[in-house]
Design an enzyme around this catalytic site. Structure first.
Site, PDB file in Angstrom:
ATOM      1  N   ASP A 145       0.859  -1.187   0.000  1.00 14.85           N
ATOM      2  CA  ASP A 145       0.000   0.000   0.000  1.00 14.85           C
ATOM      3  C   ASP A 145       0.892   1.232   0.000  1.00 14.85           C
ATOM      4  O   ASP A 145       1.666   1.447   0.935  1.00 14.85           O
ATOM      5  CB  ASP A 145      -0.904  -0.016   1.232  1.00 14.85           C
ATOM      6  CG  ASP A 145      -2.025   1.011   1.158  1.00 14.85           C
ATOM      7  OD1 ASP A 145      -2.167   1.675   0.117  1.00 14.85           O
ATOM      8  OD2 ASP A 145      -2.757   1.146   2.160  1.00 14.85           O
ATOM      9  N   ASP A 156      -2.772   2.400  -6.153  1.00 13.69           N
ATOM     10  CA  ASP A 156      -1.745   2.481  -5.111  1.00 13.69           C
ATOM     11  C   ASP A 156      -1.692   1.285  -4.167  1.00 13.69           C
ATOM     12  O   ASP A 156      -0.989   1.332  -3.161  1.00 13.69           O
ATOM     13  CB  ASP A 156      -1.932   3.760  -4.292  1.00 13.69           C
ATOM     14  CG  ASP A 156      -3.246   3.793  -3.536  1.00 13.69           C
ATOM     15  OD1 ASP A 156      -4.166   3.044  -3.916  1.00 13.69           O
ATOM     16  OD2 ASP A 156      -3.357   4.562  -2.578  1.00 13.69           O
ATOM     17  N   GLU A 157      -2.383   0.200  -4.464  1.00 14.42           N
ATOM     18  CA  GLU A 157      -2.281  -0.963  -3.597  1.00 14.42           C
ATOM     19  C   GLU A 157      -2.566  -2.241  -4.370  1.00 14.42           C
ATOM     20  O   GLU A 157      -3.296  -2.241  -5.367  1.00 14.42           O
ATOM     21  CB  GLU A 157      -3.205  -0.856  -2.383  1.00 14.42           C
ATOM     22  CG  GLU A 157      -4.680  -0.777  -2.699  1.00 14.42           C
ATOM     23  CD  GLU A 157      -5.531  -0.787  -1.443  1.00 14.42           C
ATOM     24  OE1 GLU A 157      -5.216  -1.561  -0.502  1.00 14.42           O
ATOM     25  OE2 GLU A 157      -6.520  -0.047  -1.402  1.00 14.42           O
TER      26      GLU A 157
END
Length: 362
Positions: A16, A110-111
């Site tokens: 993350d 983003d993860e």
């Protein structure tokens, strides 16, 4: 599944990025470093898309109205989003993941989950892989990432929050059940405020409380989710990391500076939203049957209206026409409309549940 069921032997990492959008902006503009930054619009109807850690210290968070964010942090600096840049950085990060495994399940820009049980580098310890990945991300992008390592997706996700920012944590098979027992149910990934409130009303405050309930009782009160809660309260999650999941829906939405109160104005907003959805579906070769209209009123009440066709929608004109037909019965509007959204779903061979939200106009 019973208490005695053996935990998975998978090695799963949840990576993350830390305050991703805001961190990219601080990386690219040195004047923003160390300052409270919000990615989003500063206008009256703006919404915070992401906040730097300096801003989060003041209670600024994503989805917060910009006026509220500014009130909490008068020194807050707003910067407009640059989605193409964020996508480019996300692609760099994805390439780093691919150096270690092909089992990559992106959740957003983003993860992602990574299954490194069998990995390309032949590294036996998942925590070492996470450390290497985070260092490589820093080297290539200049950005910090946090990671959670565990034997299942649920606990890897929970672990990635334990040492943020720029840290990592492990929840082992030995410690998994005890970790869940001590955790407040409102902090469970996937348990929203409404479900948490329902659980509290039933006397369920922690994982231990949840574990004490029989499967039949949980199914009675939570339907299909009852079995899921029964398992995760025991640290059991057998979901596999699934690369390249088919999208469940493609949508676009817009928040307005001034509330819409008449049908003509609302109809005019539907046209570009439908066009944006159609362009994305054409580019990806997606063919869907269900059109959904989303309406958020001035008091933040949200309603949706959907229609499913017998065959996939084949033209933009048809997509827009269905969206317009869903809109018309809502007028005269009982109150001003703050946001409109259009989405297409029920894709051919759709099996998974991922929403690909196009650029949020903020």
């Amino acid at each position: 599944m019973t208490d005695e069921a053996a935990p998975s032997t998978r090695k799963i990492i949840h990576v993350d990025m830390d305050a991703f959008y805001a961190s990219v902006e601080q990386r690219d503009n040195p004047e923003l470093r160390g300052k409270p930054v919000a990615v989003g619009g500063s206008a009256a109807r703006g919404v915070v898309a992401a906040a730097s850690y300096e801003a989060r210290a003041f209670g600024v968070r994503s989805a917060l109205p910009s006026v509220t964010a500014k009130r909490r942090c008068p020194e807050l600096i707003f910067v407009p989003p640059r989605f193409e840049t964020y996508r480019a950085v996300s692609a760099q990060i994805r390439e780093i993941f691919a150096e270690h495994t092909d089992l990559i399940e992106p959740l957003s820009l983003d993860e992602a989950y990574l299954d490194v049980t069998e990995n390309k580098q032949g590294i036996s310890i998942a925590t070492d892989i996470a450390t290497i990945i985070r260092a490589r991300i820093k080297e290539v992008t200049g950005l910090n990432a946090s990671a959670g390592i565990s034997y299942c997706k649920f606990l890897a996700k929970m672990a990635s929050d334990l040492n943020k920012p720029n840290g990592q944590a492990v929840i082992s098979p030995r410690n998994g059940p005890a970790f869940v027992e001590a955790l407040a149910v409102k902090k469970f990934h996937g348990v929203g405020p409404a479900t948490a409130a329902k659980m509290e009303g039933l006397g369920i405050l922690t994982g231990a409380d949840l574990r004490s309930k029989p499967l039949a009782w949980l199914q009675e009160h939570f339907g299909k989710s009852g079995a899921w809660y029964y398992n995760i309260s025991r640290g059991i999650d057998n979901r596999a990391v699934q690369p390249d999941r088919p999208r469940k829906s493609v949508g676009a939405e817009d928040t307005f500076i001034v509330d819409i109160v008449d049908l003509a104005a609302a109809r005019a907003e539907i046209t570009p939203l439908a066009a944006k959805v159609w362009r994305h579906c054409e580019a990806k070769g997606l063919h869907g049957r269900t059109v959904t209209l989303k309406v958020k009123y001035a008091d933040f009440q949200i309603i949706t209206r959907s229609r499913t066709t017998s065959t996939p929608i084949s033209r933009l004109d048809d997509l827009e026409a269905i969206a317009q037909s869903l809109l018309e019965p809502l007028f005269p509007a009982p109150k001003g409309i703050r946001l409109l959204g259009v989405a297409l779903s029920s894709f051919i061979d759709d099996e998974e549940t991922e929403t690909d939200q196009l650029e949020l106009e903020i």
